[in-house]
Structure formats: structure tokens, C-alpha cells
Design an enzyme around this catalytic site. Structure first.
Site, PDB file in Angstrom:
ATOM      1  N   ASP A  30      71.784  40.306 -48.182  1.00 51.34           N
ATOM      2  CA  ASP A  30      72.862  40.832 -47.331  1.00 51.34           C
ATOM      3  C   ASP A  30      73.222  42.220 -47.832  1.00 51.34           C
ATOM      4  O   ASP A  30      73.094  42.507 -49.028  1.00 51.34           O
ATOM      5  CB  ASP A  30      74.090  39.889 -47.361  1.00 51.34           C
ATOM      6  CG  ASP A  30      75.005  40.114 -46.154  1.00 51.34           C
ATOM      7  OD1 ASP A  30      75.565  41.221 -46.028  1.00 51.34           O
ATOM      8  OD2 ASP A  30      75.149  39.192 -45.339  1.00 51.34           O
ATOM      9  N   GLU A 148      70.714  28.722 -33.389  1.00 50.55           N
ATOM     10  CA  GLU A 148      71.489  27.842 -34.271  1.00 50.55           C
ATOM     11  C   GLU A 148      72.718  27.333 -33.518  1.00 50.55           C
ATOM     12  O   GLU A 148      73.376  28.092 -32.820  1.00 50.55           O
ATOM     13  CB  GLU A 148      71.926  28.643 -35.510  1.00 50.55           C
ATOM     14  CG  GLU A 148      72.807  27.881 -36.450  1.00 50.55           C
ATOM     15  CD  GLU A 148      72.182  26.557 -36.882  1.00 50.55           C
ATOM     16  OE1 GLU A 148      71.061  26.570 -37.409  1.00 50.55           O
ATOM     17  OE2 GLU A 148      72.832  25.509 -36.666  1.00 50.55           O
ATOM     18  N   CYS A 264      82.199  33.134 -31.758  1.00 48.68           N
ATOM     19  CA  CYS A 264      81.052  32.740 -30.919  1.00 48.68           C
ATOM     20  C   CYS A 264      81.388  32.611 -29.438  1.00 48.68           C
ATOM     21  O   CYS A 264      80.941  33.417 -28.636  1.00 48.68           O
ATOM     22  CB  CYS A 264      80.461  31.440 -31.458  1.00 48.68           C
ATOM     23  SG  CYS A 264      79.706  31.670 -33.083  1.00 48.68           S
ATOM     24  N   LYS A 267      82.708  35.867 -27.362  1.00 49.16           N
ATOM     25  CA  LYS A 267      81.768  36.996 -27.239  1.00 49.16           C
ATOM     26  C   LYS A 267      80.450  36.549 -26.605  1.00 49.16           C
ATOM     27  O   LYS A 267      79.798  37.334 -25.924  1.00 49.16           O
ATOM     28  CB  LYS A 267      81.540  37.688 -28.594  1.00 49.16           C
ATOM     29  CG  LYS A 267      80.907  36.833 -29.681  1.00 49.16           C
ATOM     30  CD  LYS A 267      79.559  37.346 -30.121  1.00 49.16           C
ATOM     31  CE  LYS A 267      79.025  36.570 -31.302  1.00 49.16           C
ATOM     32  NZ  LYS A 267      77.629  36.210 -31.213  1.00 49.16           N
TER      33      LYS A 267
END
Ligand SMILES: NC(=O)c1ccc[n+]([C@@H]2O[C@H](COP(=O)([O-])OP(=O)(O)OC[C@H]3O[C@@H](n4cnc5c(N)ncnc54)[C@H](O)[C@@H]3O)[C@@H](O)[C@H]2O)c1
Ligand SMILES: O=c1ccn([C@@H]2O[C@H](COP(=O)(O)OP(=O)(O)O[C@H]3O[C@H](CO)[C@@H](O)[C@H](O)[C@H]3O)[C@@H](O)[C@H]2O)c(=O)[nH]1
Length: 437
Positions: A30, A148, A264, A267
Site C-alpha cells: 500500500d 468481492e 460502497c 457510490k
């Protein structure tokens, strides 16, 4: 198997640690130094039940490590892309810059036979575009789209025991080979009988946004029924129970209240509408505009209800706000209905005291001007009105008689419909639910 996971926040931290728990050698990458430092120290960088335990367990196996070095992906056979796809500022469409930069960063390290696995939620057509880009640099690497479906609050459980696994693969031998590699990655859940759907790229991408659109629609449907119940004197909770007994409908995701938020559903339905428009199919999804509108109206309704209960204005009245996270068992405040309501009441001049078991640091980062307190007692002390806006268990099980002793005015808006109106009214409270008498 040697696996890299690019992006280690809500999705990637859970994916990487669970892949290690499934027996793989995992490196998580990351660009956020804080996240990498926390994960490297074996600490969960955010609150997610079960994540701390799995990180502690897997950290000691030597099979899980984290780094900010993008070249650490070299040597992995499978590369999971788990970076963010937020809403573009001022637009409905998804911002794909993180996905594009993650894939660009991966390209110099790809070797023949490598599999790149897209997990982020993307607009349909993204996988084909990325596959073409990968083929320019390493024609013998293959992209699989593997959306996912984990829920925050249940992320570890959902990752280890998913309802289904979906792969979007290209036609031909490369797709078959990539599929076989993913079957190895997911050998444990597949051997438990998890349903597997193998399809093409567009279908795999669409499955994800279709699922979230359906869930959002279910919530807005029951919230529309709540609006009707309110004007007609009905009880939306009884209504949801009754229609939910029909197996074709089902009771899940029919909890009326303050509506959906988070990183989630809001958007994703907006990005889906934007993508449909780009494809010339905007009419197919006009209903999602209404789903979004109904959802946002819930927040207006709670602010209006607060004003009504307080005699027409909230200015200078003390309001206890129980909850800041977008849902219980999460510290995530992205597009949180709870925090939005708190901020609006503050804008109207109310003396707002917000509490939440885990989300205060994240809430403070977004709304630093609000007053945050660490306990329900401090929040309700001397309050004129209590709002229950995130249904944490400790709020849903509050004792109305004990709480009545601490407030100035015993009035509560149960914006998640989790309290027993009879018990609260019996203890002397003015109780208002959403769509309940
Ligand atoms: N949060 C969930 O519960 C969930 C569930 C299913 C799917 N998704 C989808 O998964 C994706 C990720 O979601 P999230 O909530 O974890 O997003 P997030 O924004 O919280 O995290 C994205 C992470 O990616 C990192 N990143 C960005 N560019 C990078 C790069 N080039 N290299 C390495 N790291 C990079 C960021 O620093 C950040 O830590 C989104 O598409 C989301 O829609 C999320
Ligand atoms: O009956 C319900 C159920 C949920 N909510 C609200 O809906 C929002 C979303 O809840 P949930 O879907 O449980 O949380 P997420 O973690 O955002 O998970 C959704 O979004 C993820 C990211 O795409 C998907 O992977 C999951 O399958 C999908 O459920 C929250 O604000 C909830 O309070 C309601 O208002 N009523």
C-alpha cells in the site's frame, strides 16, 4: 502460492490476511505508510471484528508481510488489485485513478504466466481495457475479474466463507489456465461447496454492481413503505416482517430507517448510472436515481423530526447523537447517514454531542468542529433530544428508565427502528421511530 495484494485498506487488509490464513504466502503493498506500519506491526489499521485476531495469528507464521515498496510484488504468481474506486468529486462516475496506477505499477514486475486479479468494484468495461494494457507489456499474463462481496463488520467471515465466488475470465487456454490458478487460491472455500460462477469480464463486473443495486433498491423500497406508513398510520416493521415471510421477498435488507451509507452502496449505484449513461443505456437505470433520492430523503426526515420534537427549531438545544459509523461493528464513516444528520443539526445551531464506540477518530477527521464524547452518559447528559442513528448493540439495549434520569428532555428518535416503543413510552419517553406509530 505466492500472492501479492495491492491496496491494503478495508478490502485489501482483510483479503491479504485471509489469503494467508488459507495457507498462501502473501505480501500486501500500500502507498499509505500508516496502514503499512500498522499492518506490519500486526495491528488492524481499522476496526473490523476478527481482523486483529487473524493478523496476530498469521503474522507469526511468516507467511504475511506488508510494505510500501511496489517492487515487492515481483516473484508473486498472483496479484490481487484491491485499491479504491471512490466517486469522482462533483460527479457520479467512479474515479479509476487508483486502479490505473496500481496496474501501471505492477506491469514492470509481471512475468509470463502471472495472473492479475481485479477485486475492486469497477465500471463495466474496465477489465477489458486493463487486460489490453497488460497484454501490451506482458502478453503471457492473464487478468481475471473476481469481484468481492464482503460486508464491513463481517468481512473476515465473508472472505473465508463467501456466499459465492465469481471469476470473469477471457476465452481460450489462457482463461482456463488462470481459472485453474484461482481454483487453487480458493481451494478451501471451494472444497466447502461455495458456489462458483465462471463467466466473462463484463458479466463479472456487472454482477458486483447489480448485487449492490439490488440491495440498495431493497432498502429504499422499505423506506418508501415507511413514508407511506407514516402518513397512513401503519407500522413498517410489521409490514417488513409480513412481506419478508414470503421466501421470494425475504426479510433481509428490509430494515427501514435512516437508509444506506458507507463506502460502497451509494457510490456504486451512482457509478453504475454514470456508466449506463456512457453506454447509451441510462434509461435502464433511472430507477436507481429514485433509490438514491429516497435514501437521501431519510436524512432530511430525521432532521425535520428533530426540529418538530423540539418545537420548531434546534438552535441552542442539546442533542445527543448515538452513532457516527455508517453501520454497527465498523469504524467507517464514509457517507455515513449518522454523521451527516449530526453535521446538519450542528449547522442549524444545535449543541450536538456525538458518541460512537469506534468511529470517533474517523468522524473527527471529517467533521472536526463537532463535539465528540466517549460515552452515552456524556452524550445524553442534559440533552433535550436523543437520536439513535447507528444501531450498535449497546445502543439498541439501552435501559430507558435509567437514561431518563440523565437527560433534560426525555425524547428519542429511533432512526434505526431498533427500540421497543412500548418500553420507551412506558418509561416516560416521547418515542419516534421512522414509519412506526
Ligand atoms: N470496503 C468494503 O467493504 C468493500 C467490499 C467489497 C468491495 N469493495 C471495493 O474494493 C475497493 C477497495 O475498497 P476499500 O474500501 O478498501 O477502499 P479504500 O479507499 O479504503 O482503500 C484503498 C487503498 O488502496 C491504496 N492504494 C491506492 N493506490 C494504490 C497503489 N497504486 N498501490 C498500492 N496501494 C494503493 C490506498 O492507499 C488505500 O489504502 C473499492 O473498489 C470498493 O468499492 C470494498
Ligand atoms: O435493511 C437494511 C440493511 C442495511 N442498511 C444500511 O445499508 C448500508 C450498507 O449496509 P451493508 O450492505 O451491510 O454494508 P457494506 O459493508 O457497505 O456492504 C455492502 O457493500 C459492499 C461493498 O461493495 C458489498 O461487498 C456488500 O456485499 C454490500 O452488502 C448501511 O448504512 C446500513 O445501515 C439499511 O438501512 N437497512
Amino acid at each position: 502460492m505466492q500472492i501479492s495484494v495491492i491496496g491494503c485498506s478495508y478490502l485489501g487488509a482483510v483479503t491479504s490476511s485471509c489469503l494467508a490464513a488459507l495457507g498462501h504466502d502473501v505480501v500486501g503493498v500500500d502507498i499509505n505508510e500508516r496502514i503499512v506500519a500498522e499492518l506490519s506491526a500486526g495491528r488492524a489499521p481499522f476496526f473490523e471484528p476478527g481482523l486483529q485476531e487473524i493478523l496476530s495469528e498469521q503474522g507469526s507464521t511468516g507467511r504475511l508481510r506488508y510494505t510500501t515498496d511496489p517492487s515487492a510484488v515481483a516473484g508473486s504468481a498472483v496479484h490481487f488489485v484491491c485499491v479504491g474506486t471512490p466517486q469522482r468529486a462533483g460527479e457520479n462516475a467512479a474515479d479509476l485513478r487508483q486502479v490505473d496506477s496500481a496496474v501501471e505499477g505492477l506491469l514492470p514486475h509481471l512475468r509470463p504466466g502471472d495472473v492479475v486479479v481485479g477485486k475492486s468494484t469497477v465500471p463495466v468495461g474496465t477489465a477489458a481495457r486493463l487486460a489490453a494494457r497488460i497484454a501490451e507489456v506482458e502478453p503471457e499474463a492473464t487478468l481475471v475479474w473476481n469481484p468481492e462481496f464482503l460486508r464491513e463488520g463481517f468481512a473476515v467471515e465473508d472472505t473465508l466463507h463467501p456466499d459465492r465466488i465469481v471469476y470473469g475470465v477471457p476465452d481460450g487456454p489462457a482463461g482456463e489456465r488462470a481459472r485453474a490458478i484461482l481454483d487453487e487460491v480458493y481451494a478451501a472455500p471451494l472444497s466447502d461447496g461455495t458456489p462458483l460462477v465462471v463467466t466473462d469480464y463484463p458479466t463479472a463486473e456487472l454482477v458486483k454492481v447489480a448485487a449492490n443495486s439490488f440491495l440498495a433498491t431493497k432498502i429504499s423500497f422499505i423506506n418508501a413503505m415507511a413514508e407511506l406508513c407514516e402518513v397512513a398510520g401503519g407500522d413498517v416493521t410489521a409490514l417488513a416482517d409480513a412481506i419478508g415471510h414470503d421466501d421470494r421477498i425475504g426479510r433481509k435488507f428490509l430494515n427501514a430507517g435512516l437508509g444506506f451509507g458507507g463506502g460502497c452502496l451509494p457510490k456504486d449505484i451512482r457509478a453504475f448510472m454514470a456508466r449506463a449513461g456512457e453506454l447509451g443505456a441510462d434509461e435502464a437505470l433511472t430507477f436507481l436515481r429514485e433509490v438514491d433520492t429516497i435514501n437521501l430523503r431519510r436524512r432530511d426526515r430525521v432532521v425535520e423530526m428533530a426540529r418538530q420534537i423540539l418545537g420548531g427549531a434546534v438552535a441552542d438545544r442539546r442533542i445527543a447523537v448515538l452513532g457516527a459509523a455508517f453501520k454497527p461493528n465498523s469504524d467507517d464513516v464514509r457517507d455515513s447517514p449518522a454523521l451527516d444528520v449530526a453535521a446538519r443539526l450542528d449547522q442549524h445551531g444545535a449543541d450536538v454531542r456525538v458518541t460512537d464506540p469506534h468511529a470517533i477518530p474517523n468522524a473527527r477527521a471529517i467533521h472536526p468542529h463537532l463535539t465528540y464524547v466517549t460515552s452515552v452518559d456524556e452524550a445524553v447528559d442534559g440533552s433535550d433530544l436523543v437520536l439513535l442513528v447507528t444501531e450498535w448493540r449497546e445502543y439498541a439495549t439501552l435501559d430507558p428508565a435509567a437514561l431518563a434520569q440523565k437527560v433534560r428532555g426525555a425524547a428519542i428518535i429511533d432512526a434505526r427502528n431498533v427500540l421497543d416503543p412500548v418500553a420507551w413510552r412506558g418509561a416516560g419517553w416521547t418515542y419516534r421511530g421512522l414509519g412506526r406509530p
